[in-house]
Design an enzyme around this catalytic site. Structure first.
Site, PDB file in Angstrom:
ATOM      1  N   ASP A  74      58.380 -76.332  47.458  1.00 24.91           N
ATOM      2  CA  ASP A  74      56.876 -75.750  47.115  1.00 24.91           C
ATOM      3  C   ASP A  74      56.950 -76.197  48.850  1.00 24.91           C
ATOM      4  OD1 ASP A  74      55.276 -74.203  47.228  1.00 24.91           O
ATOM      5  OD2 ASP A  74      54.214 -75.126  45.727  1.00 24.91           O
ATOM      6  N   LYS A 110      51.350 -68.635  52.184  1.00 25.21           N
ATOM      7  CA  LYS A 110      50.334 -68.952  53.121  1.00 25.21           C
ATOM      8  C   LYS A 110      50.625 -67.833  54.683  1.00 25.21           C
ATOM      9  CE  LYS A 110      47.792 -71.562  51.258  1.00 25.21           C
ATOM     10  NZ  LYS A 110      48.550 -73.047  49.577  1.00 25.21           N
ATOM     11  N   TYR A 136      50.225 -79.644  44.329  1.00 23.23           N
ATOM     12  CA  TYR A 136      49.779 -78.444  43.684  1.00 23.23           C
ATOM     13  C   TYR A 136      50.557 -76.985  43.674  1.00 23.23           C
ATOM     14  CZ  TYR A 136      46.839 -74.039  42.966  1.00 23.23           C
ATOM     15  OH  TYR A 136      45.956 -73.745  42.736  1.00 23.23           O
TER      16      TYR A 136
HETATM   17  C1  LIG Z   1      48.309 -72.736  48.514  1.00 21.70           C
HETATM   18  C2  LIG Z   1      49.731 -73.275  47.757  1.00 21.70           C
HETATM   19  C3  LIG Z   1      49.786 -72.837  46.411  1.00 21.70           C
HETATM   20  C4  LIG Z   1      49.291 -71.456  46.215  1.00 21.70           C
HETATM   21  O1  LIG Z   1      49.033 -70.214  46.777  1.00 21.70           O
HETATM   22  P1  LIG Z   1      48.099 -68.980  45.749  1.00 21.70           P
HETATM   23  O2  LIG Z   1      48.688 -68.129  47.362  1.00 21.70           O
HETATM   24  O3  LIG Z   1      46.890 -69.980  46.587  1.00 21.70           O
HETATM   25  O4  LIG Z   1      48.193 -68.962  44.661  1.00 21.70           O
HETATM   26  C5  LIG Z   1      50.870 -73.451  45.817  1.00 21.70           C
HETATM   27  N1  LIG Z   1      51.865 -73.934  46.437  1.00 21.70           N
HETATM   28  C6  LIG Z   1      51.820 -74.796  47.703  1.00 21.70           C
HETATM   29  C7  LIG Z   1      52.678 -75.866  47.966  1.00 21.70           C
HETATM   30  C8  LIG Z   1      50.374 -73.808  48.105  1.00 21.70           C
HETATM   31  O5  LIG Z   1      49.726 -74.677  49.433  1.00 21.70           O
END
Ligand SMILES: *Cc1c(COP(=O)(O)O)cnc(C)c1O
Length: 423
Positions: free
Chosen positions: A233, A261, A138
């Protein structure tokens, strides 16, 4: 009327992010009122041990005194400037020093913005359209990336969302995670059409799936051979699995990295960065446009700086990982005694568990084949006993520095009651 029913009268689906609705486990979501350390208090006055940590940011525990103090002090001096401030430079320098692959960085407000901007930059830099991503990973909810996506999209059974134009989706190639052969075939087929590969170096949005030996290196080699950009990511794994993220753990230097995060410490902050020559293509130095009214927001920067500062403490990640190891080993042992197949993983302050006898879990197909019914019963059994795990079988769990012996003992005691009921 329940709190959730009241919320549904005004908020679409009653929640501002889908997984919160408990669709993955059934029942009404729990409303939180406050949180401190490893614990949250619900609107009904129950205290729960929290293994979600706002989905990752709260690595120091909730309402950490130094982070809260930094936020209060900064807020008193103005909430948003829309002009440069030195707090932005400070957090940027902390990020660049911790992750040597990041030579220049740009702050944004969410992980979605970070990945969306990194993809645009990779396309703008290479002059190519195609991107490669992996099933069950994701990367936020921008159009190009909501194809066979993990997290809430997976929980709700809508990994490829309506509303994404087919003309855009056709530029996204989705491959099975951890399948080196599939990567090589895709690079043979698309070669110099590929702008970038984006990957969660440790997949955390289909439960927790580590990379197999050689997978990340194969991505790096394949990208280098055709001039494609490798994007890690690390919105979840950055400052979470190790100080330098999954790239430090696995010794791979991506071209671009996305963060979120933890770097906001609970406030909306995220970032993307990497090679200086690529980042130079971003406006105002270059032609690839990206902007944000609240980007680099001083209060968010202050929360991030206070958090990243606390993480520099000697042995921080070793202690965190020891806790995650104790938790997963404890759960595995209780499950084994009860005769319930359970596969577990951990790295730093991140962990996963899958009701499956197919350990180790290295592929999306294994997660998809797991016993979801058993997970739902486990989730509710634990919640009834005051332990809050992520309300979905497709999410990783998070432990914080505030999770101590007491929390661990209470959690394992609850699991000792719940797991034997799942046979
Ligand atoms: C949480 C997450 C996102 C999205 O971040 P948001 O701040 O919720 O938009 C993208 N990539 C990864 C790997 C994530 O865990």
């Amino acid at each position: 009327m329940t709190q959730f029913a009241e919320a549904k009268k005004y908020i679409a689906g009653g929640v501002n992010s889908p997984v919160r609705a408990f669709a993955g486990v059934g029942g009404d979501p729990v409303f939180f009122k406050s949180a401190r350390g490893a614990w949250v208090e619900t609107e009904d006055g129950r205290r729960l041990i929290d293994y979600v940590g706002s989905w990752g940011p709260m690595i120091l525990g909730h309402a950490h005194p130094e982070v809260v103090a930094a936020v209060k002090e900064t807020a008193a001096n103005g909430l948003s400037f829309g002009a440069p401030c030195t707090l932005e430079t400070r957090i940027a320098s902390m990020i660049c020093r911790t992750m040597p692959s990041i030579e220049r960085v740009r702050m944004v407000s969410s992980g979605t913005e970070a990945t969306m901007s990194a993809i645009r930059l990779a396309r703008g830099f290479t002059g190519r359209d195609k991107i490669i991503k992996f099933e069950g990973c994701y990367h936020g909810h921008s159009d190009s990336l909501l194809i066979k996506a993990g997290s809430g999209a997976l929980t709700l059974g809508i990994p490829s969302s309506p509303g994404v134009p087919a003309a855009l989706a056709e530029h996204t190639v989705t491959l099975p995670f951890n399948d080196i052969g599939a990567v090589q075939q895709a690079f043979e087929k698309f070669s110099e059409e590929i702008a970038c590969v984006i990957v969660e170096p440790i997949a955390g949005n289909m439960n927790m799936v580590p990379p197999v030996a050689g997978f990340l290196q194969a991505l790096s080699d394949a990208c280098a051979a055709v001039g494609a950009i490798l994007v890690f990511d690390e919105v979840m794994t950055g400052f979470r699995v190790a100080h330098g993220g999954a790239q430090a753990m696995h010794g791979i230097s991506p071209d671009l990295t996305t963060l979120g995060k933890v770097i906001g410490g609970g406030m909306p902050a995220a970032a993307f960065g990497g090679r200086a020559d690529i980042m130079a293509h971003l406006a105002p130095d270059g032609p690839v446009y990206q902007a944000g009214t609240l980007s680099g927001n001083p209060v968010a920067m202050a929360a991030g700086i206070a958090t990243l500062t606390a993480l520099q403490e000697d042995g921080f990640y070793a202690r965190l990982e020891a806790r995650a190891q104790q938790l997963t080993a404890g759960l595995a042992e209780i499950a084994a005694r009860a005769g319930v197949p359970l596969a577990t993983e951990y790295a730093g302050g991140m962990f996963g568990f899958v009701f499956s006898d197919d350990a180790p879990i290295r592929h999306y197909s294994q997660v998809a084949a797991a016993d979801i019914g058993r997970f739902k019963r486990f989730f509710h059994g634990m919640l009834d006993r005051g332990i809050y795990f992520a309300p979905s079988a497709f999410e990783a769990g998070f432990i914080s520095a505030a999770h101590g012996d007491e929390e661990l003992e209470l959690t394992l005691a609850a699991a000792s009651e719940v797991l034997p009921q799942l046979v």
